[in-house]
Design an enzyme around this catalytic site. Structure first.
Site, PDB file in Angstrom:
ATOM      1  N   GLY A  43     -20.857   9.479 -75.189  1.00 14.45           N
ATOM      2  CA  GLY A  43     -21.995  10.246 -74.675  1.00 14.45           C
ATOM      3  C   GLY A  43     -23.322   9.988 -75.359  1.00 14.45           C
ATOM      4  N   GLU A  98     -25.271  13.147 -81.698  1.00 22.09           N
ATOM      5  CA  GLU A  98     -24.429  13.688 -80.627  1.00 22.09           C
ATOM      6  C   GLU A  98     -25.228  13.774 -79.330  1.00 22.09           C
ATOM      7  OE1 GLU A  98     -21.795  14.466 -79.334  1.00 22.09           O
ATOM      8  OE2 GLU A  98     -20.370  15.548 -80.595  1.00 22.09           O
ATOM      9  N   ASP A  99     -24.526  13.805 -78.214  1.00 21.04           N
ATOM     10  CA  ASP A  99     -25.197  14.008 -76.932  1.00 21.04           C
ATOM     11  C   ASP A  99     -25.515  15.488 -76.720  1.00 21.04           C
ATOM     12  OD1 ASP A  99     -22.503  14.689 -76.684  1.00 21.04           O
ATOM     13  OD2 ASP A  99     -22.155  13.540 -74.865  1.00 21.04           O
ATOM     14  N   ASP A 102     -22.012  22.181 -77.596  1.00 21.76           N
ATOM     15  CA  ASP A 102     -21.655  23.246 -76.657  1.00 21.76           C
ATOM     16  C   ASP A 102     -20.970  24.364 -77.458  1.00 21.76           C
ATOM     17  OD1 ASP A 102     -21.051  24.613 -74.324  1.00 21.76           O
ATOM     18  OD2 ASP A 102     -19.442  23.289 -73.721  1.00 21.76           O
ATOM     19  N   PHE A 151     -22.982  22.592 -66.690  1.00 23.35           N
ATOM     20  CA  PHE A 151     -22.389  21.301 -67.033  1.00 23.35           C
ATOM     21  C   PHE A 151     -23.308  20.195 -66.523  1.00 23.35           C
ATOM     22  CE2 PHE A 151     -19.622  17.657 -66.917  1.00 23.35           C
ATOM     23  CZ  PHE A 151     -18.923  17.797 -68.107  1.00 23.35           C
ATOM     24  N   VAL A 152     -23.828  19.403 -67.456  1.00 19.57           N
ATOM     25  CA  VAL A 152     -24.829  18.392 -67.096  1.00 19.57           C
ATOM     26  C   VAL A 152     -24.275  16.972 -67.227  1.00 19.57           C
ATOM     27  CG1 VAL A 152     -26.820  19.834 -67.648  1.00 19.57           C
ATOM     28  CG2 VAL A 152     -25.792  18.426 -69.449  1.00 19.57           C
ATOM     29  N   ASP A 158     -21.199  12.216 -68.998  1.00 24.01           N
ATOM     30  CA  ASP A 158     -20.393  11.886 -67.817  1.00 24.01           C
ATOM     31  C   ASP A 158     -19.736  13.102 -67.186  1.00 24.01           C
ATOM     32  OD1 ASP A 158     -18.478  12.371 -69.973  1.00 24.01           O
ATOM     33  OD2 ASP A 158     -16.983  11.581 -68.582  1.00 24.01           O
ATOM     34  N   ARG A 164     -22.985   8.349 -66.209  1.00 24.30           N
ATOM     35  CA  ARG A 164     -23.616   8.117 -67.517  1.00 24.30           C
ATOM     36  C   ARG A 164     -24.913   7.321 -67.398  1.00 24.30           C
ATOM     37  NH1 ARG A 164     -19.888   9.475 -71.593  1.00 24.30           N
ATOM     38  NH2 ARG A 164     -17.717   9.038 -71.116  1.00 24.30           N
TER      39      ARG A 164
HETATM   40  P1  5GP Z   1     -18.224  21.166 -78.059  1.00 22.80           P
HETATM   41  O1  5GP Z   1     -17.108  20.759 -78.979  1.00 22.80           O
HETATM   42  O2  5GP Z   1     -19.519  21.463 -78.765  1.00 22.80           O
HETATM   43  O3  5GP Z   1     -17.815  22.280 -77.145  1.00 22.80           O
HETATM   44  O4  5GP Z   1     -18.447  19.989 -77.057  1.00 22.80           O
HETATM   45  C1  5GP Z   1     -19.023  18.816 -77.434  1.00 22.80           C
HETATM   46  C2  5GP Z   1     -18.693  17.721 -76.447  1.00 22.80           C
HETATM   47  O5  5GP Z   1     -18.304  18.233 -75.161  1.00 22.80           O
HETATM   48  C3  5GP Z   1     -19.899  16.886 -76.184  1.00 22.80           C
HETATM   49  O6  5GP Z   1     -20.024  15.839 -77.110  1.00 22.80           O
HETATM   50  C4  5GP Z   1     -19.656  16.397 -74.780  1.00 22.80           C
HETATM   51  O7  5GP Z   1     -18.862  15.240 -74.806  1.00 22.80           O
HETATM   52  C5  5GP Z   1     -18.885  17.516 -74.114  1.00 22.80           C
HETATM   53  N1  5GP Z   1     -19.764  18.404 -73.332  1.00 22.80           N
HETATM   54  C6  5GP Z   1     -20.142  19.670 -73.616  1.00 22.80           C
HETATM   55  N2  5GP Z   1     -20.969  20.161 -72.666  1.00 22.80           N
HETATM   56  C7  5GP Z   1     -21.116  19.169 -71.755  1.00 22.80           C
HETATM   57  C8  5GP Z   1     -21.884  19.055 -70.542  1.00 22.80           C
HETATM   58  O8  5GP Z   1     -22.606  19.942 -70.083  1.00 22.80           O
HETATM   59  N3  5GP Z   1     -21.779  17.854 -69.896  1.00 22.80           N
HETATM   60  C9  5GP Z   1     -21.022  16.818 -70.341  1.00 22.80           C
HETATM   61  N4  5GP Z   1     -21.005  15.704 -69.613  1.00 22.80           N
HETATM   62  N5  5GP Z   1     -20.297  16.903 -71.490  1.00 22.80           N
HETATM   63  C10 5GP Z   1     -20.353  18.048 -72.181  1.00 22.80           C
END
Ligand code: 5GP
Length: 179
Positions: A43, A98-99, A102, A151-152, A158, A164
């Site tokens: 990402g 990081e992308d 969340d 969710f983006v 992706d 992507r």
């Molecule tokens: P976390 O562990 O903080 O919940 O999630 C981190 C990872 O979840 C991110 O690096 C990403 O890969 C994925 N993720 C979380 N939210 C989104 C979203 O809105 N869109 C996408 N495509 N991936 C997300």
């Protein structure tokens, strides 16, 4: 606009302007040092590529791949390393790139893991922050944009490995997420 896209949250120009500012901020904060950018695949790939071209100090890259959501859109909380770093980070100024943050669970794991390897310093840079669903408190040193709980996709992010390559950050039409 891609036919599966419902709305564009951040357009190309907004992203490029903000990425440039982040690059300038990092350049100013690390004057006289060199940095190791650790990109989290896949990402963060496009963000990292644009970000480093706006940094004017010696910059090295390495990459890690971790499992996140699989084919769904909800975090499992289980983090697995799919690809580890090529080299040691000991004594280096590391920035994890990081992308999106969340729940924060992925980053919590990565921070603990990286700290145990003895870097000289450790910071976090994320393009997007989705604070509404945070489960753990994570220090974010550099953040591109705060976004609502949607969710983006696009600009590296992706849905089932698609979208992507979109040059903007967007929300897909509901029927696409439902498959
Ligand atoms: P976390 O562990 O903080 O919940 O999630 C981190 C990872 O979840 C991110 O690096 C990403 O890969 C994925 N993720 C979380 N939210 C989104 C979203 O809105 N869109 C996408 N495509 N991936 C997300």
């Amino acid at each position: 606009m891609h036919p599966h896209v419902e709305k564009i949250l951040l357009n190309e120009q907004q992203i490029q302007e903000r990425v440039k500012q982040l690059g300038q901020q990092i350049t100013a904060d690390y004057q006289g040092e060199s940095i190791l950018m650790v990109g989290i695949l896949k990402g963060a790939m496009i963000f990292l590529a644009d970000l480093v071209r706006n940094i004017e100090i010696p910059t090295f890259f390495d990459f890690m791949a971790v499992s996140s959501y699989g084919a769904g859109t909800v975090s499992s909380g289980v983090v697995r390393i799919l690809k580890d770093l090529d080299k040691s980070v000991e004594g280096k100024h590391v920035i994890i790139v990081e992308d999106i943050v969340d729940t924060g669970l992925t980053l919590q794991y990565l921070l603990e893991n990286m700290k145990s390897r003895g870097p000289a310093s450790l910071k976090v840079c994320t393009l997007l922050d989705k604070p509404d669903r945070r489960k753990v408190d994570i220090p974010i040193d550099y953040n591109g944009f705060r976004i609502p709980d949607e969710f983006v996709v696009g600009y590296g992010l992706d849905f089932n490995e698609r979208y992507r390559n979109l040059p903007y950050i967007a929300v897909l039409k509901p029927e696409i997420y439902k498959g």
